[in-house]
Design a protein around this motif. Structure first.
Motif, PDB file in Angstrom:
ATOM      1  N   GLU A  41       0.833  -1.200   0.000  1.00 50.17           N
ATOM      2  CA  GLU A  41       0.000   0.000   0.000  1.00 50.17           C
ATOM      3  C   GLU A  41       0.871   1.255   0.000  1.00 50.17           C
ATOM      4  O   GLU A  41       0.555   2.240  -0.682  1.00 50.17           O
ATOM      5  CB  GLU A  41      -0.903   0.008   1.232  1.00 50.17           C
ATOM      6  N   ARG A  44       2.207   1.690  -3.467  1.00 50.34           N
ATOM      7  CA  ARG A  44       1.145   2.168  -4.347  1.00 50.34           C
ATOM      8  C   ARG A  44       0.888   3.652  -4.133  1.00 50.34           C
ATOM      9  O   ARG A  44       0.729   4.415  -5.092  1.00 50.34           O
ATOM     10  CB  ARG A  44      -0.139   1.375  -4.085  1.00 50.34           C
ATOM     11  N   GLN A  45       0.851   4.081  -2.871  1.00 47.96           N
ATOM     12  CA  GLN A  45       0.624   5.492  -2.569  1.00 47.96           C
ATOM     13  C   GLN A  45       1.767   6.355  -3.079  1.00 47.96           C
ATOM     14  O   GLN A  45       1.547   7.466  -3.579  1.00 47.96           O
ATOM     15  CB  GLN A  45       0.435   5.681  -1.068  1.00 47.96           C
ATOM     16  N   GLN A  46       2.994   5.839  -2.960  1.00 45.44           N
ATOM     17  CA  GLN A  46       4.148   6.585  -3.444  1.00 45.44           C
ATOM     18  C   GLN A  46       4.103   6.737  -4.969  1.00 45.44           C
ATOM     19  O   GLN A  46       4.403   7.808  -5.512  1.00 45.44           O
ATOM     20  CB  GLN A  46       5.447   5.881  -3.035  1.00 45.44           C
ATOM     21  N   GLU A  47       3.693   5.660  -5.658  1.00 39.87           N
ATOM     22  CA  GLU A  47       3.579   5.726  -7.117  1.00 39.87           C
ATOM     23  C   GLU A  47       2.498   6.707  -7.534  1.00 39.87           C
ATOM     24  O   GLU A  47       2.669   7.464  -8.501  1.00 39.87           O
ATOM     25  CB  GLU A  47       3.265   4.323  -7.678  1.00 39.87           C
ATOM     26  N   GLN A  48       1.369   6.681  -6.806  1.00 37.36           N
ATOM     27  CA  GLN A  48       0.287   7.615  -7.120  1.00 37.36           C
ATOM     28  C   GLN A  48       0.719   9.055  -6.882  1.00 37.36           C
ATOM     29  O   GLN A  48       0.399   9.953  -7.673  1.00 37.36           O
ATOM     30  CB  GLN A  48      -0.953   7.284  -6.277  1.00 37.36           C
ATOM     31  N   ALA A  49       1.442   9.271  -5.769  1.00 34.91           N
ATOM     32  CA  ALA A  49       1.916  10.623  -5.465  1.00 34.91           C
ATOM     33  C   ALA A  49       2.908  11.100  -6.534  1.00 34.91           C
ATOM     34  O   ALA A  49       2.869  12.259  -6.965  1.00 34.91           O
ATOM     35  CB  ALA A  49       2.568  10.649  -4.080  1.00 34.91           C
ATOM     36  N   LYS A  50       3.784  10.192  -6.986  1.00 33.83           N
ATOM     37  CA  LYS A  50       4.754  10.541  -8.027  1.00 33.83           C
ATOM     38  C   LYS A  50       4.047  10.868  -9.329  1.00 33.83           C
ATOM     39  O   LYS A  50       4.386  11.851 -10.008  1.00 33.83           O
ATOM     40  CB  LYS A  50       5.729   9.381  -8.223  1.00 33.83           C
ATOM     41  N   LYS A  51       3.033  10.054  -9.668  1.00 37.26           N
ATOM     42  CA  LYS A  51       2.291  10.295 -10.903  1.00 37.26           C
ATOM     43  C   LYS A  51       1.546  11.620 -10.834  1.00 37.26           C
ATOM     44  O   LYS A  51       1.510  12.381 -11.817  1.00 37.26           O
ATOM     45  CB  LYS A  51       1.299   9.151 -11.137  1.00 37.26           C
ATOM     46  N   ALA A  52       0.947  11.912  -9.659  1.00 41.17           N
ATOM     47  CA  ALA A  52       0.226  13.179  -9.491  1.00 41.17           C
ATOM     48  C   ALA A  52       1.176  14.363  -9.634  1.00 41.17           C
ATOM     49  O   ALA A  52       0.836  15.391 -10.240  1.00 41.17           O
ATOM     50  CB  ALA A  52      -0.471  13.212  -8.135  1.00 41.17           C
TER      51      ALA A  52
END
Length: 222
Positions: A41, A44-52
């Protein structure tokens, strides 16, 4: 104490020890599974933050481009290209359009072509991409005879292009027909496309290999 009672106590003690061991082992596995879920998790949150963050940076580049600061936009777009593993399809349009304003016409044509190949006529910017590409091709023809010096161009073959959620794209070699037509003096010659499947489709990996000239033919021409 009778023997049978002593034996019963030993059995009960053994069962108790077994149950305790089972409880501790089960608890350890549960904790390990929970730790893995938490770790997954977090990733996943780190990837989402990077993508954002990348999308915010991309939006800022679009802002500068729309306001005529094309060099600033170019710097931002190049930084996004250097950051991402797979290039967002919208960036191929923005980078191509901005390159036109910087008079980098070959670069503009290259990136706008990628957007058109990926999105066809149904993409959000398909019509604009075709218009800008037409303008860039006209300017590039004029420029070929001038031998003007340019900054180093960034061509899309150096990057993996994101083909979208489907992970597939129409084969640019045969335009999705699965047949390549060679026009000759004695009529047309029809050959099966050696790259795509029977539906004229490439996987994203195959597409990226094709634009680099590294995709091996997987069937013989007929």
């Amino acid at each position: 104490m009778p023997y049978c009672f002593r034996e019963l106590r030993v059995i009960k003690k053994g069962v108790y020890i077994f149950l305790m061991l089972f409880f501790f082992i089960s608890s350890a596995f549960m904790l390990q599974a929970q730790d893995k879920q938490l770790a997954d998790e977090y990733v996943r949150q780190q990837e989402q933050a990077k993508k954002a963050a990348i999308m915010r940076e991309l939006d800022s580049g679009v802002y500068y481009m729309d306001n005529g600061d094309y060099k600033k936009a170019d710097g931002i777009f190049r930084h996004v290209l250097a950051t991402v593993k797979s290039v967002p399809s919208d960036l191929t349009y923005y980078f191509g359009k901005n390159s036109f304003h910087l008079t980098l016409y070959k670069q503009s044509i290259d990136w706008l072509n990628k957007y058109i190949q990926l999105k066809g006529t149904n993409g959000q910017f398909s019509q604009e991409a075709i218009q800008w590409k037409t303008l860039a091709e006209a300017e590039f023809l004029k420029e070929k005879s001038k031998q003007a010096e340019k900054v180093q161009e960034v061509l899309s073959m150096d990057y993996d292009i994101d083909c979208g959620p489907s992970g597939k794209v129409v084969c640019p070699a045969c335009k999705g027909d699965h047949v390549i037509i060679h026009r000759g003096a004695f009529g047309n010659e029809y050959k099966t496309c050696p790259y795509c499947n029977d539906q004229g489709i490439l996987t994203c990996e195959e597409y990226n290999l094709l634009i680099r000239g590294k995709l091996q033919a997987k069937n013989s021409n007929r």
